[in-house]
Scaffold this motif. Structure first.
Motif, PDB file in Angstrom:
ATOM      1  N   TRP A 214      61.492  41.064 -87.957  1.00  0.00           N
ATOM      2  CA  TRP A 214      60.669  41.612 -86.875  1.00  0.00           C
ATOM      3  C   TRP A 214      61.302  42.887 -86.324  1.00  0.00           C
ATOM      4  CZ3 TRP A 214      55.837  40.953 -85.742  1.00  0.00           C
ATOM      5  CH2 TRP A 214      55.194  39.750 -86.021  1.00  0.00           C
ATOM      6  N   ASP A 215      62.619  42.917 -86.210  1.00  0.00           N
ATOM      7  CA  ASP A 215      63.326  44.111 -85.752  1.00  0.00           C
ATOM      8  C   ASP A 215      63.032  45.282 -86.685  1.00  0.00           C
ATOM      9  OD1 ASP A 215      65.047  45.682 -84.220  1.00  0.00           O
ATOM     10  OD2 ASP A 215      66.882  44.824 -85.072  1.00  0.00           O
ATOM     11  N   ILE A 216      63.124  45.036 -87.980  1.00  0.00           N
ATOM     12  CA  ILE A 216      62.845  46.079 -88.973  1.00  0.00           C
ATOM     13  C   ILE A 216      61.384  46.536 -88.885  1.00  0.00           C
ATOM     14  CG2 ILE A 216      62.571  46.499 -91.449  1.00  0.00           C
ATOM     15  CD1 ILE A 216      65.101  44.780 -91.879  1.00  0.00           C
ATOM     16  N   LYS A 217      60.463  45.590 -88.827  1.00  0.00           N
ATOM     17  CA  LYS A 217      59.035  45.948 -88.796  1.00  0.00           C
ATOM     18  C   LYS A 217      58.716  46.833 -87.595  1.00  0.00           C
ATOM     19  CE  LYS A 217      55.898  42.940 -90.150  1.00  0.00           C
ATOM     20  NZ  LYS A 217      55.080  43.593 -91.215  1.00  0.00           N
ATOM     21  N   ALA A 218      59.261  46.477 -86.429  1.00  0.00           N
ATOM     22  CA  ALA A 218      58.994  47.274 -85.233  1.00  0.00           C
ATOM     23  C   ALA A 218      59.632  48.662 -85.327  1.00  0.00           C
ATOM     24  CB  ALA A 218      59.504  46.538 -83.995  1.00  0.00           C
ATOM     25  N   LYS A 219      60.811  48.739 -85.934  1.00  0.00           N
ATOM     26  CA  LYS A 219      61.433  50.055 -86.116  1.00  0.00           C
ATOM     27  C   LYS A 219      60.623  50.918 -87.067  1.00  0.00           C
ATOM     28  CE  LYS A 219      66.184  48.626 -85.103  1.00  0.00           C
ATOM     29  NZ  LYS A 219      67.494  48.236 -85.671  1.00  0.00           N
TER      30      LYS A 219
ATOM     31  N   ARG B 293      72.645  40.837 -90.355  1.00  0.00           N
ATOM     32  CA  ARG B 293      72.154  42.211 -90.418  1.00  0.00           C
ATOM     33  C   ARG B 293      71.498  42.450 -91.778  1.00  0.00           C
ATOM     34  NH1 ARG B 293      76.319  46.467 -88.667  1.00  0.00           N
ATOM     35  NH2 ARG B 293      77.413  45.801 -90.546  1.00  0.00           N
ATOM     36  N   LEU B 294      70.204  42.748 -91.765  1.00  0.00           N
ATOM     37  CA  LEU B 294      69.472  43.104 -92.964  1.00  0.00           C
ATOM     38  C   LEU B 294      69.265  44.612 -92.995  1.00  0.00           C
ATOM     39  CD1 LEU B 294      66.683  40.344 -93.033  1.00  0.00           C
ATOM     40  CD2 LEU B 294      68.953  40.282 -94.081  1.00  0.00           C
ATOM     41  N   ARG B 295      69.291  45.166 -94.204  1.00  0.00           N
ATOM     42  CA  ARG B 295      69.072  46.615 -94.350  1.00  0.00           C
ATOM     43  C   ARG B 295      68.115  46.852 -95.506  1.00  0.00           C
ATOM     44  NH1 ARG B 295      73.980  48.024 -94.829  1.00  0.00           N
ATOM     45  NH2 ARG B 295      74.375  48.646 -92.675  1.00  0.00           N
ATOM     46  N   THR B 296      67.120  47.711 -95.303  1.00  0.00           N
ATOM     47  CA  THR B 296      66.161  48.032 -96.355  1.00  0.00           C
ATOM     48  C   THR B 296      66.711  49.144 -97.245  1.00  0.00           C
ATOM     49  OG1 THR B 296      65.019  49.728 -95.065  1.00  0.00           O
ATOM     50  CG2 THR B 296      64.275  47.449 -94.801  1.00  0.00           C
ATOM     51  N   GLU B 297      65.989  49.397 -98.336  1.00  0.00           N
ATOM     52  CA  GLU B 297      66.389  50.446 -99.277  1.00  0.00           C
ATOM     53  C   GLU B 297      66.511  51.803 -98.594  1.00  0.00           C
ATOM     54  OE1 GLU B 297      67.099  50.382-102.507  1.00  0.00           O
ATOM     55  OE2 GLU B 297      66.472  48.407-103.211  1.00  0.00           O
ATOM     56  N   ASP B 298      65.651  52.060 -97.600  1.00  0.00           N
ATOM     57  CA  ASP B 298      65.710  53.358 -96.931  1.00  0.00           C
ATOM     58  C   ASP B 298      66.580  53.343 -95.676  1.00  0.00           C
ATOM     59  OD1 ASP B 298      64.057  51.827 -95.392  1.00  0.00           O
ATOM     60  OD2 ASP B 298      62.394  53.251 -95.325  1.00  0.00           O
ATOM     61  N   GLY B 299      67.389  52.285 -95.512  1.00  0.00           N
ATOM     62  CA  GLY B 299      68.416  52.283 -94.476  1.00  0.00           C
ATOM     63  C   GLY B 299      68.003  51.760 -93.116  1.00  0.00           C
ATOM     64  N   VAL B 300      66.820  51.180 -92.982  1.00  0.00           N
ATOM     65  CA  VAL B 300      66.407  50.604 -91.698  1.00  0.00           C
ATOM     66  C   VAL B 300      67.066  49.237 -91.540  1.00  0.00           C
ATOM     67  CG1 VAL B 300      64.475  49.852 -90.275  1.00  0.00           C
ATOM     68  CG2 VAL B 300      64.222  51.845 -91.772  1.00  0.00           C
ATOM     69  N   GLU B 301      67.717  49.027 -90.389  1.00  0.00           N
ATOM     70  CA  GLU B 301      68.466  47.795 -90.161  1.00  0.00           C
ATOM     71  C   GLU B 301      67.759  46.888 -89.159  1.00  0.00           C
ATOM     72  OE1 GLU B 301      72.408  48.738 -88.893  1.00  0.00           O
ATOM     73  OE2 GLU B 301      73.012  49.537 -90.849  1.00  0.00           O
ATOM     74  N   GLY B 302      67.900  45.593 -89.362  1.00  0.00           N
ATOM     75  CA  GLY B 302      67.406  44.598 -88.424  1.00  0.00           C
ATOM     76  C   GLY B 302      68.470  43.559 -88.157  1.00  0.00           C
ATOM     77  N   LEU B 303      68.520  43.061 -86.914  1.00  0.00           N
ATOM     78  CA  LEU B 303      69.519  42.072 -86.507  1.00  0.00           C
ATOM     79  C   LEU B 303      68.850  40.756 -86.123  1.00  0.00           C
ATOM     80  CD1 LEU B 303      71.812  44.242 -84.199  1.00  0.00           C
ATOM     81  CD2 LEU B 303      72.217  43.636 -86.592  1.00  0.00           C
ATOM     82  N   GLY B 304      69.537  39.652 -86.441  1.00  0.00           N
ATOM     83  CA  GLY B 304      69.098  38.331 -86.015  1.00  0.00           C
ATOM     84  C   GLY B 304      70.276  37.517 -85.514  1.00  0.00           C
ATOM     85  N   ASP B 305      70.039  36.688 -84.498  1.00  0.00           N
ATOM     86  CA  ASP B 305      71.078  35.827 -83.927  1.00  0.00           C
ATOM     87  C   ASP B 305      71.040  34.469 -84.611  1.00  0.00           C
ATOM     88  OD1 ASP B 305      72.992  34.663 -82.257  1.00  0.00           O
ATOM     89  OD2 ASP B 305      71.557  34.263 -80.640  1.00  0.00           O
ATOM     90  N   ALA B 306      72.204  33.982 -85.073  1.00  0.00           N
ATOM     91  CA  ALA B 306      72.296  32.672 -85.738  1.00  0.00           C
ATOM     92  C   ALA B 306      73.374  31.808 -85.108  1.00  0.00           C
ATOM     93  CB  ALA B 306      72.570  32.861 -87.233  1.00  0.00           C
TER      94      ALA B 306
END
Length: 429
Positions: free
Chosen positions: A107-112, A34-47
């Motif tokens: 990619w999840d973050i970019k699309a959000k 789970r990645l989170r940007t400074e403004d709180g947008v989260e993205g998920l990746g499967d590993a």
């Protein structure tokens, strides 16, 4: 005013502020980034790498996530190259699953941030939905037929067929096999219909190739007689055969018009596929154990396969799998992305967003996750009338419920090991 270097955020709000590696076992083990940007947008990746989950978690937590903090979440290509070309040690399932998780989360973050479902950033829809195939299996023909009927009732319009073999007590890929249902403690441990056991070491099964080669054509003859010529049928040989054995099986199955024959022989030596191709017109699918585009070069250029099996999760993410599939399209080769339940809903969602956009989509493997899995990830994709469609929510359309996940801690679990029934030699499974 100087231009920021690649990977450096122009806008502080798009900087990666945190990176968490989440390991949980809601029905089976998953590794999620789970990645989170400074403004709180989260993205998920499967590993998730089945049976090696903690190796990927360590690779991510110890070696990858510290490199991400402060990077520009928009710089997907530069980050991919940074993690792949910037490291001396390249390729392999652990490395590529870690890179895939980062790539997918970005990619999840970019699309959000764009306010769009991810597939719109990949070119938009090319089809109404992604044709999915289900896993039907049985210890004998009666049980197999019941399983096929059940999958048809669920709406599947393409079916993978796996069968028990006379004289063998347990066969990988058959959900009713003893090893798929009972753990070493005697407790039920069926793993979303995947024959992996929760234990500190793999269970060992027996195998007889000659018995399998005699029995498989009879199974498909019976299935075609019962269900007719129209139903697309698939079969997985699980890398168990030599090239000449694989050629024989492909030829023997030609009268039953398979959609594909999968993983007929170990894929390390791609030249072996030439012999199989020379002897059969049965379509071939391979690649779920491949990790990069370089694994496919000879197979594509010599047109030795018909379907690409690599998942987003193990092939370096959406960025890398898109390259593989674009390369495949040059040779009229289609996608057949790996998608059993050891690919988390995050990985499956990523495959669906990609699959609905690319021109050379073929089919999508689909095993329904357990209720516990869906309670943790809450996927927005839907299965209707044989087709999978990604959600219309911005991003991947998958969440992560931390509280529910904490109720399902990691537990060691492994796929089985095969030994020959004749003399106990270790064999490909």
């Amino acid at each position: 005013m100087s231009t920021p270097a690649p990977g450096v955020a122009r806008d502080a709000a798009t900087r990666i502020a945190s990176a968490e590696v989440l390991v949980a076992s809601p029905g089976r083990n998953f590794v999620t980034l789970r990645l989170r940007t400074e403004d709180g947008v989260e993205g998920l990746g499967d590993a998730t790498v089945n049976g090696r989950e903690l190796a990927v978690a360590s690779y991510l937590g110890d070696h990858v996530t510290p490199l991400l903090i402060g990077r520009d979440a928009h710089a997907i290509e530069d980050t991919w190259q940074y993690l792949y070309r910037g490291a001396y040690w390249r390729r392999g399932p652990v490395t590529m699953a870690a890179i895939a998780a980062v790539d997918t989360a970005l990619w999840d973050i970019k699309a959000k941030l764009a306010g769009l479902p991810l597939y719109q950033l990949l070119g938009g829809r090319s089809r109404r939905g992604c044709l999915a195939y289900g896993h039907a299996s049985g210890a004998d023909l009666e049980e197999l037929f019941d399983s096929i009927r059940d999958h048809l009732d669920q709406g599947f319009r393409a079916i993978r067929v796996q069968s028990g073999i006379p004289g063998l007590g347990s066969v990988y890929g058959v959900a009713s096999s003893a090893n798929a249902a009972v753990g070493e403690t005697g407790a039920t441990s069926r793993y979303d219909h995947e024959p992996a056991r929760r234990a500190i070491r793999p269970v060992e099964e027996e195998w007889d190739t000659r018995a399998y080669l005699r029995h498989a054509p009879k199974v498909f003859e019976a299935v075609r007689a019962e269900f007719g010529p129209e139903l697309p049928l698939l079969h997985d040989a699980h890398h168990r055969l030599t090239p000449i054995q694989a050629a024989r099986l492909g030829k023997d199955l030609e009268p039953y018009d398979l959609f594909w024959l999968e993983d007929v022989t170990p894929a390390e030596n791609t030249a072996m596929l030439r012999r199989v191709r020379e002897h059969t017109t049965t379509p071939l699918a391979i690649g779920e154990v491949f990790n990069t585009i370089w694994d496919y070069r000879e197979l594509f250029e010599e047109q030795l396969i018909d379907y690409v099996r690599s998942p987003v999760t193990h092939a370096g993410g959406i960025t890398a799998l898109r390259r593989i599939l674009d390369y495949a399209a040059v040779y009229q080769i289609k996608s057949g992305v790996h998608g059993p339940t050891d690919i988390s809903p995050v990985g499956l969602a990523a495959a669906l967003h990609l699959g609905i956009a690319i021109p050379n989509f073929g089919i999508q493997e689909y095993m329904k996750h357990s209720r516990a899995t869906d309670e943790v990830f809450r996927p927005a994709y839907r299965f209707t009338d044989g087709l999978l469609t990604p959600g219309e929510e911005p991003g991947l359309g998958v969440g992560y419920d931390d509280e529910t996940a904490r109720a399902h801690p990691y537990a060691p679990a492994y796929l089985p090991v095969n030994r020959l029934q004749l003399d106990g030699s270790l064999h490909d499974w």
